[in-house]
Design a protein around this motif. Structure first.
Motif, PDB file in Angstrom:
ATOM      1  N   GLN A  26      10.733  45.004  81.581  1.00  0.00           N
ATOM      2  CA  GLN A  26      10.422  44.414  82.877  1.00  0.00           C
ATOM      3  C   GLN A  26      11.352  43.273  83.245  1.00  0.00           C
ATOM      4  O   GLN A  26      11.260  42.740  84.352  1.00  0.00           O
ATOM      5  CB  GLN A  26       8.973  43.903  82.880  1.00  0.00           C
ATOM      6  N   GLN A  27      12.257  42.886  82.340  1.00  0.00           N
ATOM      7  CA  GLN A  27      13.056  41.687  82.565  1.00  0.00           C
ATOM      8  C   GLN A  27      14.554  41.971  82.616  1.00  0.00           C
ATOM      9  O   GLN A  27      15.040  42.991  82.116  1.00  0.00           O
ATOM     10  CB  GLN A  27      12.777  40.656  81.469  1.00  0.00           C
ATOM     11  N   ILE A  28      15.260  41.026  83.220  1.00  0.00           N
ATOM     12  CA  ILE A  28      16.719  41.051  83.219  1.00  0.00           C
ATOM     13  C   ILE A  28      17.188  40.494  81.877  1.00  0.00           C
ATOM     14  O   ILE A  28      16.837  39.368  81.499  1.00  0.00           O
ATOM     15  CB  ILE A  28      17.279  40.210  84.372  1.00  0.00           C
ATOM     16  N   ALA A  29      17.979  41.271  81.166  1.00  0.00           N
ATOM     17  CA  ALA A  29      18.436  40.863  79.836  1.00  0.00           C
ATOM     18  C   ALA A  29      19.810  40.221  79.872  1.00  0.00           C
ATOM     19  O   ALA A  29      20.109  39.323  79.069  1.00  0.00           O
ATOM     20  CB  ALA A  29      18.458  42.065  78.890  1.00  0.00           C
ATOM     21  N   HIS A  30      20.669  40.681  80.796  1.00  0.00           N
ATOM     22  CA  HIS A  30      22.049  40.179  80.794  1.00  0.00           C
ATOM     23  C   HIS A  30      22.682  40.426  82.147  1.00  0.00           C
ATOM     24  O   HIS A  30      22.410  41.425  82.814  1.00  0.00           O
ATOM     25  CB  HIS A  30      22.862  40.888  79.706  1.00  0.00           C
ATOM     26  N   ILE A  31      23.537  39.490  82.574  1.00  0.00           N
ATOM     27  CA  ILE A  31      24.339  39.648  83.783  1.00  0.00           C
ATOM     28  C   ILE A  31      25.788  39.378  83.409  1.00  0.00           C
ATOM     29  O   ILE A  31      26.105  38.360  82.778  1.00  0.00           O
ATOM     30  CB  ILE A  31      23.897  38.676  84.883  1.00  0.00           C
ATOM     31  N   GLY A  32      26.697  40.275  83.773  1.00  0.00           N
ATOM     32  CA  GLY A  32      28.107  40.100  83.447  1.00  0.00           C
ATOM     33  C   GLY A  32      28.810  41.448  83.448  1.00  0.00           C
ATOM     34  O   GLY A  32      28.225  42.477  83.795  1.00  0.00           O
ATOM     35  N   ASP A  33      30.060  41.433  83.073  1.00  0.00           N
ATOM     36  CA  ASP A  33      30.824  42.673  82.979  1.00  0.00           C
ATOM     37  C   ASP A  33      30.519  43.342  81.645  1.00  0.00           C
ATOM     38  O   ASP A  33      30.803  42.782  80.581  1.00  0.00           O
ATOM     39  CB  ASP A  33      32.321  42.381  83.092  1.00  0.00           C
ATOM     40  N   ILE A  34      29.936  44.522  81.706  1.00  0.00           N
ATOM     41  CA  ILE A  34      29.568  45.258  80.501  1.00  0.00           C
ATOM     42  C   ILE A  34      30.589  46.369  80.298  1.00  0.00           C
ATOM     43  O   ILE A  34      30.808  47.198  81.181  1.00  0.00           O
ATOM     44  CB  ILE A  34      28.138  45.817  80.621  1.00  0.00           C
ATOM     45  N   SER A  35      31.223  46.368  79.146  1.00  0.00           N
ATOM     46  CA  SER A  35      32.321  47.289  78.881  1.00  0.00           C
ATOM     47  C   SER A  35      31.828  48.727  78.729  1.00  0.00           C
ATOM     48  O   SER A  35      30.648  48.981  78.461  1.00  0.00           O
ATOM     49  CB  SER A  35      33.050  46.871  77.601  1.00  0.00           C
ATOM     50  N   ALA A  36      32.778  49.664  78.869  1.00  0.00           N
ATOM     51  CA  ALA A  36      32.450  51.076  78.701  1.00  0.00           C
ATOM     52  C   ALA A  36      31.961  51.346  77.286  1.00  0.00           C
ATOM     53  O   ALA A  36      31.070  52.177  77.063  1.00  0.00           O
ATOM     54  CB  ALA A  36      33.674  51.939  79.015  1.00  0.00           C
ATOM     55  N   GLU A  37      32.534  50.624  76.317  1.00  0.00           N
ATOM     56  CA  GLU A  37      32.097  50.795  74.928  1.00  0.00           C
ATOM     57  C   GLU A  37      30.647  50.366  74.758  1.00  0.00           C
ATOM     58  O   GLU A  37      29.856  51.030  74.071  1.00  0.00           O
ATOM     59  CB  GLU A  37      33.000  49.980  73.996  1.00  0.00           C
ATOM     60  N   ALA A  38      30.300  49.253  75.395  1.00  0.00           N
ATOM     61  CA  ALA A  38      28.919  48.788  75.308  1.00  0.00           C
ATOM     62  C   ALA A  38      27.968  49.793  75.938  1.00  0.00           C
ATOM     63  O   ALA A  38      26.860  50.017  75.436  1.00  0.00           O
ATOM     64  CB  ALA A  38      28.790  47.424  75.988  1.00  0.00           C
ATOM     65  N   ARG A 341      18.605  36.484  87.136  1.00  0.00           N
ATOM     66  CA  ARG A 341      19.180  35.813  85.974  1.00  0.00           C
ATOM     67  C   ARG A 341      18.444  36.271  84.735  1.00  0.00           C
ATOM     68  O   ARG A 341      17.291  36.738  84.805  1.00  0.00           O
ATOM     69  CB  ARG A 341      19.148  34.299  86.116  1.00  0.00           C
ATOM     70  N   ALA A 342      19.105  36.135  83.602  1.00  0.00           N
ATOM     71  CA  ALA A 342      18.520  36.583  82.338  1.00  0.00           C
ATOM     72  C   ALA A 342      17.200  35.869  82.094  1.00  0.00           C
ATOM     73  O   ALA A 342      17.089  34.659  82.257  1.00  0.00           O
ATOM     74  CB  ALA A 342      19.491  36.324  81.193  1.00  0.00           C
ATOM     75  N   GLY A 343      16.192  36.651  81.696  1.00  0.00           N
ATOM     76  CA  GLY A 343      14.878  36.105  81.416  1.00  0.00           C
ATOM     77  C   GLY A 343      13.905  36.216  82.565  1.00  0.00           C
ATOM     78  O   GLY A 343      12.693  36.090  82.364  1.00  0.00           O
ATOM     79  N   CYS A 344      14.404  36.432  83.787  1.00  0.00           N
ATOM     80  CA  CYS A 344      13.525  36.599  84.941  1.00  0.00           C
ATOM     81  C   CYS A 344      13.056  38.046  85.049  1.00  0.00           C
ATOM     82  O   CYS A 344      13.677  38.969  84.508  1.00  0.00           O
ATOM     83  CB  CYS A 344      14.260  36.218  86.225  1.00  0.00           C
ATOM     84  N   ASP A 345      11.947  38.230  85.759  1.00  0.00           N
ATOM     85  CA  ASP A 345      11.484  39.587  86.024  1.00  0.00           C
ATOM     86  C   ASP A 345      12.554  40.359  86.789  1.00  0.00           C
ATOM     87  O   ASP A 345      13.233  39.797  87.659  1.00  0.00           O
ATOM     88  CB  ASP A 345      10.194  39.573  86.842  1.00  0.00           C
ATOM     89  N   ALA A 346      12.699  41.628  86.480  1.00  0.00           N
ATOM     90  CA  ALA A 346      13.707  42.471  87.128  1.00  0.00           C
ATOM     91  C   ALA A 346      13.180  42.965  88.468  1.00  0.00           C
ATOM     92  O   ALA A 346      12.840  44.136  88.650  1.00  0.00           O
ATOM     93  CB  ALA A 346      14.085  43.637  86.222  1.00  0.00           C
ATOM     94  N   ASP A 347      13.092  42.023  89.428  1.00  0.00           N
ATOM     95  CA  ASP A 347      12.747  42.322  90.814  1.00  0.00           C
ATOM     96  C   ASP A 347      14.052  42.257  91.601  1.00  0.00           C
ATOM     97  O   ASP A 347      14.565  41.159  91.878  1.00  0.00           O
ATOM     98  CB  ASP A 347      11.757  41.303  91.366  1.00  0.00           C
ATOM     99  N   ILE A 348      14.596  43.404  91.974  1.00  0.00           N
ATOM    100  CA  ILE A 348      15.956  43.453  92.521  1.00  0.00           C
ATOM    101  C   ILE A 348      16.011  44.430  93.687  1.00  0.00           C
ATOM    102  O   ILE A 348      15.500  45.553  93.594  1.00  0.00           O
ATOM    103  CB  ILE A 348      16.964  43.898  91.436  1.00  0.00           C
ATOM    104  N   LEU A 349      16.654  43.986  94.788  1.00  0.00           N
ATOM    105  CA  LEU A 349      16.941  44.859  95.914  1.00  0.00           C
ATOM    106  C   LEU A 349      18.432  45.156  95.936  1.00  0.00           C
ATOM    107  O   LEU A 349      19.251  44.244  95.748  1.00  0.00           O
ATOM    108  CB  LEU A 349      16.558  44.203  97.240  1.00  0.00           C
ATOM    109  N   LEU A 350      18.800  46.399  96.175  1.00  0.00           N
ATOM    110  CA  LEU A 350      20.194  46.806  96.340  1.00  0.00           C
ATOM    111  C   LEU A 350      20.342  47.350  97.751  1.00  0.00           C
ATOM    112  O   LEU A 350      19.774  48.397  98.086  1.00  0.00           O
ATOM    113  CB  LEU A 350      20.576  47.854  95.297  1.00  0.00           C
ATOM    114  N   THR A 351      21.082  46.621  98.588  1.00  0.00           N
ATOM    115  CA  THR A 351      21.178  46.953 100.002  1.00  0.00           C
ATOM    116  C   THR A 351      22.611  47.320 100.389  1.00  0.00           C
ATOM    117  O   THR A 351      23.574  46.856  99.774  1.00  0.00           O
ATOM    118  CB  THR A 351      20.718  45.768 100.873  1.00  0.00           C
ATOM    119  N   ASP A 352      22.728  48.137 101.439  1.00  0.00           N
ATOM    120  CA  ASP A 352      24.049  48.551 101.899  1.00  0.00           C
ATOM    121  C   ASP A 352      24.554  47.606 102.992  1.00  0.00           C
ATOM    122  O   ASP A 352      23.919  46.584 103.299  1.00  0.00           O
ATOM    123  CB  ASP A 352      24.024  50.003 102.375  1.00  0.00           C
TER     124      ASP A 352
END
Length: 380
Positions: A26-38, A341-352
């Motif tokens: 239910q939470q955001i764990a990480h924000i950043g550039d995540i590599s293809a390997e990851a 941000r990391a640790g917050c609930d993953a409440d996210i809107l993705l808009t065009d």
């Protein structure tokens, strides 16, 4: 469940640029550039391509009649309960339910049950105890007890002032009520806020100014809504916010103009929020106080006006979004809400680019996909 949101332009509400968002449960764990390997090390992750989309926190609506409202025109004017599909379609992932004029046929038991039902269906919910009435009607018989013993109760509201429908409480009675809420908040680790309905009477916010000037009241305990009824009331709200209280505008067709006037008057944007008053009645009275018309508020207006503020005003998108995210979370003591941000609930809107919601998450669950709500109420 692990979800990876790739390449969104993040407005958290502060601008973070194009980054990835990793959601665990239910939470955001990480924000950043995540590599293809990851990514290869997350074989079971659900990957969402968000390139070209803007990510904002899900909206927090601090004033919703989730169990219905109204009744000023008699029993047939009671408005219906809100539906979870309508909530998420408007970009709202957290609602705070309240009672209004009718604290008799609308009970706190109904309000609490509706809040629990909406949460089971997919959105986060909290409620106010009390209603227009002073002394406050409560679940346990005590404001303090409601706050301490009932997890969803975060304050008192909506308490009516400067309105014919108010119970015309004295400032001393308001001080007693706000203090009860504040102490209940201290004991339970909650905001302990008191949410005030402000009517059109010429007294405007005078009772709340007296409250802060004459009593040892923490200003952050005071939260006044409907402050755009007149230019004079809006100017009064600027002064109240300067004392440390939070003020709230009910979204309408002229909200962007009201925010502009607020800013021009020197208003502190960090002390301002927007709400919908959804499923509450919007009664119209004549000069003699007789009901002559009524409409029902919707959350759609709130969503539209946030983007209107971002487009029409000389403020950044992050400031417009903060009016329904971080500002509201701070006012209501919801430290796990209102931010990407990391640790917050993953409440996210993705808009065009047209501000249409393409994808949305509520506590990590995908509630909108390809612009269509993915959750419905039991009877929708």
């Amino acid at each position: 469940m692990v979800t990876l949101v790739r390449g969104a332009e993040i407005c958290a509400p502060e601008r973070l640029g194009q980054q990835d968002i990793l959601i665990e449960g239910q939470q955001i764990a990480h924000i950043g550039d995540i590599s293809a390997e990851a990514v290869r090390n997350l074989p079971d992750a659900h990957v969402v391509d968000a390139r070209g989309l803007t990510a904002t926190p899900g909206f927090i609506d601090p004033h919703v009649h989730i169990a219905g409202g109204g009744g000023e025109g008699g029993y047939a004017n009671r408005t219906p309960e809100i539906r979870v599909g309508d909530i998420v379609a408007a970009g709202v992932t957290t609602v705070i339910g309240c009672l209004g004029t009718d604290g008799v046929t609308r009970s706190h038991a109904d309000l609490l049950a509706k809040a629990r039902g909406l949460e089971a269906e997919g959105v986060s919910t909290f409620i106010y105890t009390g209603s227009y009435q002073v002394p406050a009607r409560t679940l346990t018989g005590s404001v303090v007890d409601d706050l301490v013993l009932i997890d969803k109760v975060i304050g008192v509201g909506e308490v009516a002032i400067s309105d014919r429908r108010s119970f015309q409480p004295t400032v001393e009675a308001l001080a007693d009520l706000v203090s009860q809420s504040h102490v209940g908040g201290l004991l339970s680790g909650k905001a302990g806020i008191t949410h005030f309905h402000v009517g059109p009477h010429s007294a405007r916010l005078a009772p709340l100014h007296r409250l802060l000037d004459e009593y040892p009241i923490a200003p952050q305990s005071v939260y006044a809504t409907h402050v755009t009824r007149s230019p004079e009331l809006l100017a009064d709200a600027v002064d109240l916010a300067a004392k440390g209280a939070t003020v709230d505008m009910t979204a309408g067709s002229t909200t962007a103009e009201s925010v502009r006037r607020y800013v021009d008057l020197g208003g502190d944007l960090s002390r301002l929020t927007l709400s919908s008053d959804a499923n509450g009645s919007l009664p119209e009275f004549d000069d003699r106080g007789r009901l002559i018309g009524m409409e029902v508020a919707t959350q759609t207006t709130l969503y539209e006006q946030v983007w209107a503020c971002a487009e029409a005003l000389d403020i950044d998108l992050s400031q417009a979004v903060s009016l329904v995210t971080s500002n509201t979370a701070d006012a209501l003591g919801l430290g796990h809400k209102g931010r990407i941000r990391a640790g917050c609930d993953a409440d996210i809107l993705l808009t065009d680019d047209q501000h249409a919601i393409q994808i949305a998450f509520a506590r990590g669950r995908e509630v909108i996909r390809d612009g269509e709500p993915q959750i419905r109420g039991t009877f929708e």
